[in-house]
Design an enzyme around this catalytic site. Structure first.
Site, PDB file in Angstrom:
ATOM      1  N   TYR A 103     -59.419  21.776 -35.562  1.00 36.68           N
ATOM      2  CA  TYR A 103     -58.628  22.471 -34.459  1.00 36.68           C
ATOM      3  C   TYR A 103     -59.325  23.921 -34.164  1.00 36.68           C
ATOM      4  CZ  TYR A 103     -55.285  25.209 -31.851  1.00 36.68           C
ATOM      5  OH  TYR A 103     -54.623  26.103 -30.843  1.00 36.68           O
TER       6      TYR A 103
ATOM      7  N   SER B 196     -57.475  30.500 -29.902  1.00 33.65           N
ATOM      8  CA  SER B 196     -56.508  30.730 -30.701  1.00 33.65           C
ATOM      9  C   SER B 196     -56.874  31.554 -32.138  1.00 33.65           C
ATOM     10  CB  SER B 196     -56.329  29.098 -31.326  1.00 33.65           C
ATOM     11  OG  SER B 196     -55.655  29.114 -32.439  1.00 33.65           O
TER      12      SER B 196
ATOM     13  N   LYS C 140     -62.003  25.208 -30.995  1.00 34.36           N
ATOM     14  CA  LYS C 140     -61.793  26.227 -29.943  1.00 34.36           C
ATOM     15  C   LYS C 140     -62.785  27.193 -30.069  1.00 34.36           C
ATOM     16  CE  LYS C 140     -57.696  25.404 -28.433  1.00 34.36           C
ATOM     17  NZ  LYS C 140     -57.351  25.390 -27.018  1.00 34.36           N
TER      18      LYS C 140
HETATM   19  C1  UD1 Z   1     -51.330  26.939 -36.540  1.00 38.90           C
HETATM   20  C2  UD1 Z   1     -52.682  27.594 -36.182  1.00 38.90           C
HETATM   21  C3  UD1 Z   1     -52.716  28.473 -34.964  1.00 38.90           C
HETATM   22  C4  UD1 Z   1     -52.232  27.450 -33.917  1.00 38.90           C
HETATM   23  C5  UD1 Z   1     -50.632  26.646 -34.251  1.00 38.90           C
HETATM   24  C6  UD1 Z   1     -50.708  25.845 -33.246  1.00 38.90           C
HETATM   25  C7  UD1 Z   1     -54.008  28.275 -38.075  1.00 38.90           C
HETATM   26  C8  UD1 Z   1     -54.056  29.348 -39.225  1.00 38.90           C
HETATM   27  N1  UD1 Z   1     -53.142  28.423 -37.137  1.00 38.90           N
HETATM   28  O1  UD1 Z   1     -50.501  28.155 -36.773  1.00 38.90           O
HETATM   29  O2  UD1 Z   1     -53.931  28.974 -34.696  1.00 38.90           O
HETATM   30  O3  UD1 Z   1     -52.181  27.811 -32.540  1.00 38.90           O
HETATM   31  O4  UD1 Z   1     -50.796  26.249 -35.573  1.00 38.90           O
HETATM   32  O5  UD1 Z   1     -50.003  24.388 -33.738  1.00 38.90           O
HETATM   33  O6  UD1 Z   1     -54.697  27.184 -38.127  1.00 38.90           O
HETATM   34  N2  UD1 Z   1     -43.958  26.557 -41.930  1.00 38.90           N
HETATM   35  C9  UD1 Z   1     -42.930  26.119 -42.937  1.00 38.90           C
HETATM   36  N3  UD1 Z   1     -42.236  25.001 -42.620  1.00 38.90           N
HETATM   37  C10 UD1 Z   1     -42.372  24.108 -41.624  1.00 38.90           C
HETATM   38  C11 UD1 Z   1     -43.371  24.479 -40.766  1.00 38.90           C
HETATM   39  C12 UD1 Z   1     -44.172  25.745 -40.848  1.00 38.90           C
HETATM   40  O7  UD1 Z   1     -42.721  26.875 -43.800  1.00 38.90           O
HETATM   41  O8  UD1 Z   1     -41.814  23.114 -41.655  1.00 38.90           O
HETATM   42  C13 UD1 Z   1     -44.510  27.713 -42.046  1.00 38.90           C
HETATM   43  C14 UD1 Z   1     -46.272  27.599 -42.097  1.00 38.90           C
HETATM   44  O9  UD1 Z   1     -46.583  27.468 -43.494  1.00 38.90           O
HETATM   45  C15 UD1 Z   1     -46.553  28.959 -41.516  1.00 38.90           C
HETATM   46  C16 UD1 Z   1     -45.431  29.430 -40.551  1.00 38.90           C
HETATM   47  O10 UD1 Z   1     -44.573  28.316 -40.837  1.00 38.90           O
HETATM   48  O11 UD1 Z   1     -46.562  29.925 -42.468  1.00 38.90           O
HETATM   49  C17 UD1 Z   1     -46.074  28.950 -39.160  1.00 38.90           C
HETATM   50  O12 UD1 Z   1     -46.452  27.832 -39.165  1.00 38.90           O
HETATM   51  P1  UD1 Z   1     -46.799  26.729 -37.784  1.00 38.90           P
HETATM   52  O13 UD1 Z   1     -45.829  26.881 -36.803  1.00 38.90           O
HETATM   53  O14 UD1 Z   1     -47.340  25.555 -38.058  1.00 38.90           O
HETATM   54  O15 UD1 Z   1     -48.117  27.516 -37.201  1.00 38.90           O
HETATM   55  P2  UD1 Z   1     -49.246  28.226 -37.839  1.00 38.90           P
HETATM   56  O16 UD1 Z   1     -49.749  27.355 -38.727  1.00 38.90           O
HETATM   57  O17 UD1 Z   1     -49.249  29.640 -38.483  1.00 38.90           O
END
Ligand code: UD1
Length: 305
Positions: free
Chosen positions: A124, A100, A128
């Site tokens: 997490y 990841s 990895k």
């Molecule tokens: C994270 C991990 C990534 C992992 C993935 C799997 C880190 C830095 N990244 O990605 O390695 O493979 O999870 O679960 O640890 N968001 C919102 N509202 C929501 C949900 C998300 O605004 O309800 C935003 C988050 O703040 C982020 C983006 O959407 O900026 C993507 O979020 P998410 O899908 O949770 O993935 P990551 O956190 O980027």
């Protein structure tokens, strides 16, 4: 396993189904078993001979890894050791490992290259990284060849629409938006004051079909060349949370209720992959870089809700 079958490989899927769904196994054999149980692994490796193993069986919820780290160290690290043990014992020497972008933590440089320093910021990501380090040691000690594929933000669904309803518990951005659209619930944007063009976090979304292609290319490369390899898998193109919300409205034809919320701890403002190494060494070229396509394929995969 669908793509492997299309390319002429025989496959055995081994899964405890604790978080997965048998609906994803559309081709080949399925064996229910648990990586935590050495007897299950012995039975599997006694019944079949394998040229390569692809290991996807980790927990991936970053928030849960903070609140229940023991689950992550147990499943993602300790259970992986069980798998490596049986592979070494049975002389199976090629492993493709789902790693990841979380191994890098908050990036110092964008886009991120594979030699970027490793500073994971949650359990997490640490699990990895630990496995990647173990794989280096196993190559030296036992000649186990491995390729770690560092996914950025996996998204999408089966482009042919055959594999469905497997990601119902996922709480990543795109599945949350689509589930909440269906159930008319609001989506919270985690932070609108980031130093990005529209103030929301930017991520590098990569279609699961492109990830699947990369696994096959990595396996072929590994079986030919051996070694310990690691590749970033992303498009190198970022989309903000607001852009993802807009695309979801366009694809579904429905309106998302949006709430602007606080930043989520540990979220980097921007994560972008430099995947040129996978392009150069594996010949990998993503076929579905369009966000609308990723969201359309994810939308079709949750059709029963
Ligand atoms: C994270 C991990 C990534 C992992 C993935 C799997 C880190 C830095 N990244 O990605 O390695 O493979 O999870 O679960 O640890 N968001 C919102 N509202 C929501 C949900 C998300 O605004 O309800 C935003 C988050 O703040 C982020 C983006 O959407 O900026 C993507 O979020 P998410 O899908 O949770 O993935 P990551 O956190 O980027």
């Amino acid at each position: 396993n669908k793509l492997l079958a299309q390319e002429g490989y025989d496959t055995v899927v081994f899964d405890s189904l604790s978080r997965g769904s048998p609906s994803t196994v559309v081709k080949g054999l399925f064996v229910k078993g648990d990586l935590s149980n050495p007897n299950d692994l012995h039975a599997l490796f006694n019944q079949h001979t394998f040229d390569a193993v692809m290991h996807f069986a980790a927990y991936i919820d970053v928030g849960e890894s903070v609140s229940h780290p023991e689950l992550y160290y147990q499943n993602n690290v300790s259970n992986t050791l069980n798998l490596l043990h049986i592979m070494v014992k049975k002389g199976v020497s090629n492993l493709i490992f789902s790693s990841s972008a979380a191994v890098y933590g908050i990036p110092n440089t964008i886009p991120i290259q594979e030699d970027h320093p490793f500073h994971p910021i949650n359990p997490y990501g640490r699990t990895k990284l630990i496995v990647e380090q173990i794989l280096g040691d196993y190559e030296k000690a036992y000649g186990l060849h491995s390729c770690s594929l560092r996914y950025f933000n996996a998204a999408g669904g089966d482009p042919e629409g055959l594999i469905k309803n497997y990601n119902l518990k996922e709480n990543n951005l795109i599945p949350i938006i689509l589930k909440n659209i269906k159930s008319s619930k609001p989506v919270t944007i985690f932070g609108t004051d980031y130093p990005t063009p529209d103030g929301t976090c930017v991520r590098d979304y990569i279609h699961v079909q492109d990830l699947a292609e990369a696994h096959i290319l990595a396996m072929k490369h590994l079986m030919k060349n051996g070694g310990v390899k690691a590749y970033n898998l992303g498009n190198g193109k970022g989309f903000s949370v607001r852009e993802v919300l807009k695309s979801a409205e366009k694809v579904t034809g429905l309106t998302v209720q949006i709430q602007e919320g606080q930043r989520r701890p540990g979220d980097p403002a921007i994560l972008l992959a430099d995947a040129s190494k996978a392009a150069a060494e594996l010949g990998w070229k993503p076929q579905y870089p369009q966000l609308d396509r990723m969201i359309a394929d994810a939308w079709r995969a949750i059709d029963h809700l």
